[in-house]
Design a protein around this motif. Structure first.
Motif, mmCIF file in Angstrom:
data_model
loop_
_atom_site.group_PDB
_atom_site.id
_atom_site.type_symbol
_atom_site.label_atom_id
_atom_site.label_comp_id
_atom_site.label_asym_id
_atom_site.label_seq_id
_atom_site.Cartn_x
_atom_site.Cartn_y
_atom_site.Cartn_z
ATOM 1 N N THR A 1 -13.693 0.587 -2.092
ATOM 2 C CA THR A 1 -12.900 -0.377 -2.848
ATOM 3 C C THR A 1 -11.781 -0.884 -1.936
ATOM 4 O O THR A 1 -11.551 -0.328 -0.859
ATOM 5 C CB THR A 1 -12.274 0.259 -4.096
ATOM 6 N N ASP A 2 -11.108 -1.925 -2.363
ATOM 7 C CA ASP A 2 -9.991 -2.413 -1.563
ATOM 8 C C ASP A 2 -8.898 -1.340 -1.537
ATOM 9 O O ASP A 2 -8.783 -0.517 -2.449
ATOM 10 C CB ASP A 2 -9.436 -3.703 -2.175
ATOM 11 N N LYS B 1 0.817 -1.209 0.000
ATOM 12 C CA LYS B 1 0.000 0.000 0.000
ATOM 13 C C LYS B 1 0.853 1.261 0.000
ATOM 14 O O LYS B 1 0.473 2.301 0.551
ATOM 15 C CB LYS B 1 -0.952 -0.009 1.212
ATOM 16 N N SER C 1 -6.030 -0.980 -2.517
ATOM 17 C CA SER C 1 -5.124 -1.653 -3.444
ATOM 18 C C SER C 1 -5.123 -0.905 -4.760
ATOM 19 O O SER C 1 -5.847 -1.240 -5.693
ATOM 20 C CB SER C 1 -5.566 -3.117 -3.644
ATOM 21 N N SER D 1 -13.306 1.888 3.160
ATOM 22 C CA SER D 1 -12.554 2.247 1.961
ATOM 23 C C SER D 1 -13.360 2.100 0.672
ATOM 24 O O SER D 1 -12.941 2.577 -0.385
ATOM 25 C CB SER D 1 -11.295 1.377 1.868
ATOM 26 N N SER E 1 -10.239 1.467 6.248
ATOM 27 C CA SER E 1 -10.166 0.016 6.287
ATOM 28 C C SER E 1 -11.258 -0.645 5.453
ATOM 29 O O SER E 1 -12.392 -0.154 5.388
ATOM 30 C CB SER E 1 -10.294 -0.457 7.746
ATOM 31 N N THR E 2 -10.915 -1.771 4.864
ATOM 32 C CA THR E 2 -11.921 -2.582 4.177
ATOM 33 C C THR E 2 -12.855 -3.260 5.169
ATOM 34 O O THR E 2 -13.901 -3.781 4.786
ATOM 35 C CB THR E 2 -11.231 -3.673 3.335
ATOM 36 N N SER F 1 -10.931 5.325 -4.743
ATOM 37 C CA SER F 1 -9.965 5.341 -3.642
ATOM 38 C C SER F 1 -9.346 6.720 -3.449
ATOM 39 O O SER F 1 -9.082 7.134 -2.311
ATOM 40 C CB SER F 1 -8.871 4.301 -3.871
ATOM 41 N N GLY G 1 -6.193 -3.390 4.946
ATOM 42 C CA GLY G 1 -7.227 -4.397 4.840
ATOM 43 C C GLY G 1 -7.374 -5.062 6.192
ATOM 44 O O GLY G 1 -7.111 -4.450 7.226
ATOM 45 N N SER G 2 -7.714 -6.334 6.212
ATOM 46 C CA SER G 2 -7.908 -7.007 7.499
ATOM 47 C C SER G 2 -6.604 -7.092 8.289
ATOM 48 O O SER G 2 -6.572 -6.835 9.493
ATOM 49 C CB SER G 2 -8.485 -8.399 7.285
#
Length: 406
Positions: free
Chosen positions: A150-151, A17, A153, A148, A127-128, A159, A103-104
């Motif tokens: 979208t991811d 990221k 990413s 977020s 955060s996702t 984003s 993310g997670s």
């Protein structure tokens, strides 16, 4: 902390990221706030030169050294880096705010350190995971979780907008900080539920001239937040009159406290008045979410998304034993006020949860299980918890505890 005396820490795993982190960094810098970047990567370290604090420098803070982080096992590495980052951040005295992207895994890495920061330090986590149950990430802290969409990413039309909003949110929180309360009144923690509101409002009104009354909603996280402040020495006393979170912990409700409920009272020895507020109910969501084993129980439908279940005499015995065991570890000034006229607005003559036998089961068990001492006592009051006379007695009890400590 003023903007000129600290930095916003922008944090992410740069190996996955990096572009997003640099995008946020540049927007924060453009706003006029000072920013530092931190890499929490647990694998590739190829981006170390592009951040202010490399993953290696953070990992070195782990009690077992950087090798505990760079171990080759993703799960263990994330846990270890989370520990290292919390230690790293605790050693910094220039944190004006923090923003994390993840993310997670990244969210699990970053939020424990955010939780450890004082309440009031701006904290934003993009955060996702932010559209689901975020209680594990937020804890008892004031973390702002931003989904977020979208991811996290890559940079795209979605984003950029979300990350831009997050960057400006944290920058604004730091640049336009709220001045600290200049009041020199000591702070009190009080717990409240909708069905104990009249009591807590009356108590707060009676004490507000001498104390800064902080009311916490007894939703699980509310009790945790209050006890976190007590454990940090930020509260001069507690009127923990609404202990309903224990019902949900023991019987599967949705607003449960943790197993450590009341431990901060024992540890801090802060003067505390406790009661049985809303121990007559377990909280569930929509009726369809109530476990099948409770199908034949007495319910009250508070609204479309809140279903209350009356506690039974047997459950009241269990709660009294659990609470007594906790309070028996307290050596500071503690008094338990028993509202013999009912534990909530629903537990009153003519109301849906009026069941004297259930409440009496709690009262008699508490009397049997709680080891009373000069500092740990039970006081019986022939009122409903929302009776003005109960509020008067709670105020008098607290003032009495404070006087005894002088």
């Amino acid at each position: 902390m003023k903007k000129d005396s600290g930095f916003i820490y922008a944090v992410a795993t740069v190996d996955t990221k990096g572009n997003e982190l640099y995008f946020v960094r540049d927007l924060i810098s453009r706003s006029g706030a000072k920013v530092l970047t931190v890499d929490l990567s647990t694998q590739s370290l190829s981006h170390a030169a592009q951040v202010d604090f490399s993953a290696e420098s953070v990992a070195a803070c782990h009690p077992q050294g950087a090798s505990a982080v760079f171990c080759g096992d993703r799960g263990r590495a994330i846990d270890a880096m989370a520990t290292a980052f919390e230690i790293f951040l605790s050693r910094r005295d220039d944190v004006a705010g923090i923003i994390g992207l993840g993310g997670s895994g990244g969210t699990a890495l970053i939020t424990p350190a955010m939780q450890a920061l004082p309440v009031g330090v701006p904290k934003v986590m993009v955060s996702t995971m932010a559209s689901g149950d975020v209680s594990g990430y937020v804890g008892a802290s004031d973390i702002s979780m931003l989904y977020s969409v979208t991811d996290v990413s890559g940079l795209n039309r979605i984003s950029r907008q979300v990350l831009g909003n997050a960057a400006h949110q944290i920058a604004g929180a730091v640049l336009f900080d709220v001045a600290a309360d200049a009041s020199d009144k000591p702070a009190l923690g009080l717990t409240m539920f909708g069905v104990t509101t009249p009591c807590i409002q009356a108590v707060s009104k009676a004490l507000e001239s001498d104390y800064d009354c902080l009311v916490f909603h007894a939703t699980g996280s509310g009790g945790k937040a209050m006890e976190k402040l007590a454990d940090s020495g930020m509260l001069a006393g507690l009127l923990d009159l609404t202990t309903t979170e224990v019902c949900d912990l023991l019987f599967g409700g949705v607003l449960a406290c943790g197993e450590d409920r009341f431990d901060a009272i024992a540890k801090s020895e802060v003067p505390c008045v406790i009661s049985a507020g809303a121990l007559d109910m377990v909280n569930f969501g929509h009726p369809s979410t109530v476990p099948a084993k409770y199908a034949d129980r007495l319910f009250y439908h508070h609204n479309a998304q809140v279903t209350l279940m009356r506690t039974t005499p047997e459950e009241n015995v269990a709660m009294a034993k659990w609470i007594a065991a906790k309070l028996n570890r307290c050596h500071g000034e503690v008094i338990f006020l028993v509202p013999q006229g009912g534990f909530s607005a629903l537990d009153a003559p003519g109301q849906a949860f009026w069941w004297p036998e259930a409440s009496e089961a709690f009262i008699t068990t508490l009397e049997k299980e709680l080891v009373q001492t000069d500092k740990r006592r039970i006081q019986y009051l022939p009122y409903n918890i929302n009776d003005p006379l109960f509020a008067d007695a709670a105020v008098a009890a607290f003032r009495g505890l404070v006087a005894r400590e002088k």
